[in-house]
Design an enzyme around this catalytic site. Structure first.
Site, PDB file in Angstrom:
ATOM      1  CG  ASP A 298      40.696  53.869  37.056  1.00 18.52           C
ATOM      2  OD1 ASP A 298      40.583  54.728  36.162  1.00 18.52           O
ATOM      3  OD2 ASP A 298      41.042  52.696  36.821  1.00 18.52           O
ATOM      4  CB  CYS A 338      39.959  56.258  30.899  1.00 22.83           C
ATOM      5  SG  CYS A 338      38.245  55.953  31.331  1.00 22.83           S
TER       6      CYS A 338
HETATM    7  N1  SAH Z   1      40.511  50.591  38.421  1.00 26.88           N
HETATM    8  C1  SAH Z   1      40.034  49.448  37.679  1.00 26.88           C
HETATM    9  C2  SAH Z   1      39.273  49.816  36.421  1.00 26.88           C
HETATM   10  C3  SAH Z   1      38.057  50.675  36.659  1.00 26.88           C
HETATM   11  S1  SAH Z   1      36.974  50.723  35.298  1.00 26.88           S
HETATM   12  C4  SAH Z   1      41.216  48.521  37.377  1.00 26.88           C
HETATM   13  O1  SAH Z   1      42.375  48.876  37.620  1.00 26.88           O
HETATM   14  O2  SAH Z   1      40.986  47.431  36.860  1.00 26.88           O
HETATM   15  C5  SAH Z   1      35.594  51.571  35.931  1.00 26.88           C
HETATM   16  C6  SAH Z   1      34.707  50.764  36.874  1.00 26.88           C
HETATM   17  O3  SAH Z   1      33.723  51.652  37.383  1.00 26.88           O
HETATM   18  C7  SAH Z   1      33.940  49.608  36.276  1.00 26.88           C
HETATM   19  O4  SAH Z   1      34.256  48.449  36.964  1.00 26.88           O
HETATM   20  C8  SAH Z   1      32.450  49.952  36.494  1.00 26.88           C
HETATM   21  O5  SAH Z   1      31.694  48.815  36.882  1.00 26.88           O
HETATM   22  C9  SAH Z   1      32.532  50.919  37.629  1.00 26.88           C
HETATM   23  N2  SAH Z   1      31.457  51.904  37.765  1.00 26.88           N
HETATM   24  C10 SAH Z   1      30.799  52.587  36.803  1.00 26.88           C
HETATM   25  N3  SAH Z   1      29.956  53.487  37.350  1.00 26.88           N
HETATM   26  C11 SAH Z   1      30.096  53.369  38.694  1.00 26.88           C
HETATM   27  C12 SAH Z   1      29.498  54.030  39.814  1.00 26.88           C
HETATM   28  N4  SAH Z   1      28.609  55.005  39.645  1.00 26.88           N
HETATM   29  N5  SAH Z   1      29.882  53.668  41.053  1.00 26.88           N
HETATM   30  C13 SAH Z   1      30.806  52.694  41.242  1.00 26.88           C
HETATM   31  N6  SAH Z   1      31.388  52.034  40.217  1.00 26.88           N
HETATM   32  C14 SAH Z   1      31.037  52.369  38.961  1.00 26.88           C
END
Ligand code: SAH
Length: 394
Positions: A298, A338
C-alpha cells in the site's frame, strides 16, 4: 458577488455534478480574490450555480451549489454537514467502529473540505486556502452537527510544517479541548492510537478500513508481509485474523514504533512479529528469496500529477512484481494504489504486467474502490483515487 461566464461545453458537466472548473477553461474572474464566492453564469447569463474562487490553483473554481434553492454560506455548509453526518450514520456499521470520514470534500458537495472523526475528536483539513476566510463558519457547522470533544485544524493538504507557514493556515485547536497526544479509536473492534497532530493526513488512512477488515478475514494461518505499513493497520488486522507472524515495513521510524505500540494495545505480543524501519524497495531486494502467504502493498501515490503517470506505471509494476516473487504458491497479494491519475483499469493492467514479470498468474478475489464514507460524484472520475485488489498468486 463576482460572476463568471461558464463555456457551454462545461455547463453540462457542472449540471451533472462535476465540482471543478480549471483556470484554463474559464474566462478571467474579474474582481475576485481567493476565498470569494462567485456566481456561475450559463447561456444567456442565466445563473447555474456558485463556486469558491482560488487565484493560485489550477482548479480556479470549486462548485459549492448548483440548485436554485441553494445559497452559498453558513446555512448551506451546515446543511451539507448534516446530510454527510446522516449518510455515515445510515451506511456504516458503527457498532464497533468510532473512526470514519464525516465529510469527503467533493463527494459531500463541500469541495476541498475534509473532516475526519476519531472517537470524539474531529480533524479538519483543507485542500485550498480559499476556505480559510470561511473557517469560522465551517467551525460553527462542524461543532453544531458533529458535537466533537475537540475540533483540530490540520492545515492545508500538502503543506509542510515549520515556522514559515502563514498564521491562518497553521494547525491549531478550533473548538473544544485540545486533543490528547494519542486518540484511542476502534475500527471493527481493532484498537489503534492515532496522533492527529503529527500523523500523516488527518492521522490515519481511514479509506482502507473495509480493506483492513478483509485482510483480517483472510489472514488466518498466513505468514504476512505488510509493506508501507504506516502505524500498522493492515498488520494488526492480519495478526488479529490469525496470522502467526507479521512483518511490517515502513520508512518512517515513528510509524514503525507506533505500529508496535498498536500491537500492544490489542494484546498482541510484538515479540512474535517483526517491525522494520526501512525503504520497502531496498527491503524487497535485501530479502529476495524469503516468502510469505500474504503480502500487502500500500505505497504512497507514485503519480502526484498527470505528467508522472508513465513513470508511476512502471514503478507500480516493478514493485508489485517484486512483492509477488515473495508470495508463496497459492498465497495472496493485496495491492493498493491511491493515485487519482491511475484509474482502476490501468491499475489492473499494471498488475498484469507485474504478474508477467514475476511469471505468477493472478486470480482476482476482490476489486475495490472507496468505502461509503468516501463518496464520489459519478461524474467526477478524478475523485476515484483508491484501488485495492486482492489476488491469488498461482
Ligand atoms: N497501509 C497504511 C497506509 C500506508 S500510507 C494503513 O493502512 O494505514 C504509505 C506509507 O508509506 C507511509 O507510512 C510512508 O511513511 C511510507 N513510505 C513512503 N515511502 C516509503 C518507502 N520508500 N519505503 C517504505 N515506506 C515508505
Amino acid at each position: 458577488m463576482p460572476a463568471v461566464l461558464v463555456p457551454d461545453r462545461l455547463t453540462r458537466h457542472v449540471a451533472a455534478g462535476h465540482p471543478w472548473l480549471y483556470v484554463d477553461a474559464v474566462p478571467e474572474v474579474v474582481g475576485a480574490r481567493t476565498g470569494d464566492l462567485v456566481t456561475l453564469l450559463g447561456q444567456g447569463r442565466r445563473p447555474i450555480g456558485h463556486a469558491l474562487f482560488d487565484a493560485d490553483s489550477p482548479i480556479a473554481l470549486r462548485v459549492v451549489a448548483t440548485r436554485k434553492d441553494e445559497r452559498p454560506g453558513p446555512a448551506l455548509w451546515r446543511r451539507r454537514l448534516e446530510t454527510a453526518w446522516l449518510l455515515r450514520q445510515t451506511t456504516l456499521d458503527l457498532s464497533a467502529t468510532d473512526a470514519f470520514r464525516v465529510l469527503h470534500g467533493e463527494g459531500d458537495r463541500l469541495p476541498g473540505v475534509v473532516v475526519d472523526f476519531y472517537a470524539g475528536c474531529a480533524v479538519l483539513k483543507l485542500d485550498t486556502p480559499a476556505w480559510l476566510p470561511h473557517l469560522a463558519d465551517l467551525t460553527g457547522a462542524i461543532v453544531d452537527v458533529v458535537r466533537p470533544r475537540s475540533l483540530w485544524f490540520k492545515g492545508l493538504s500538502g503543506q509542510r510544517g515549520g515556522d514559515d507557514v502563514p498564521e491562518p493556515q497553521r494547525p491549531r485547536l478550533l473548538a473544544g479541548e485540545p486533543p490528547p497526544p494519542l486518540v484511542a479509536i476502534r475500527e471493527h473492534g481493532m484498537r489503534m492510537h492515532v496522533d492527529v497532530r503529527r500523523g500523516q493526513k488527518t492521522g490515519m488512512f481511514l479509506d482502507q478500513r473495509e480493506n483492513r477488515r478483509l485482510i483480517r478475514q483472510v489472514a488466518r494461518g498466513r505468514e504476512t508481509l505488510n509493506l508501507f505499513s504506516y502505524t500498522g493497520g493492515f498488520s494488526l488486522a492480519a495478526a488479529l485474523g490469525g496470522a502467526p507472524r507479521v512483518t511490517s515495513v515502513d520508512l518512517a521510524r515513528n510509524a514503525v514504533d507506533a505500529a508496535r505500540d498498536n500491537f500492544v494495545a490489542n494484546d498482541l505480543d510484538p515479540g512474535a512479529h517483526a517491525f522494520v524501519a526501512a525503504d520497502a524497495f531496498a527491503f524487497l531486494d535485501d530479502t529476495a528469496g524469503t516468502t510469505y502467504d500474504l503480502v500487502v502493498v500500500d505505497p504512497p501515490s507514485f503519480a502526484p500529477n498527470h505528467k508522472s503517470v508513465r513513470a508511476a506505471e512502471a514503478a507500480y509494476a516493478r514493485l508489485n512484481a517484486s512483492a509477488l516473487r515473495q508470495v508463496r504458491p497459492g498465497g495472496l497479494l493485496a495491492a493498493a494504489s491511491c493515485s487519482s491519475h491511475v484509474p482502476m483499469d490501468m491499475f489492473l493492467k499494471i498488475l498484469g504486467e507485474s504478474a508477467r514479470q514475476a511469471r505468477r498468474p493472478l486470480r482476482l478475489l476482490e476489486v475495490r474502490g472507496e468505502p461509503p464514507d468516501h463518496p464520489t460524484p459519478l461524474h467526477f472520475p478524478e475523485g476515484r483515487y483508491l484501488k485495492f485488489v486482492l489476488a491469488l498468486a498461482e
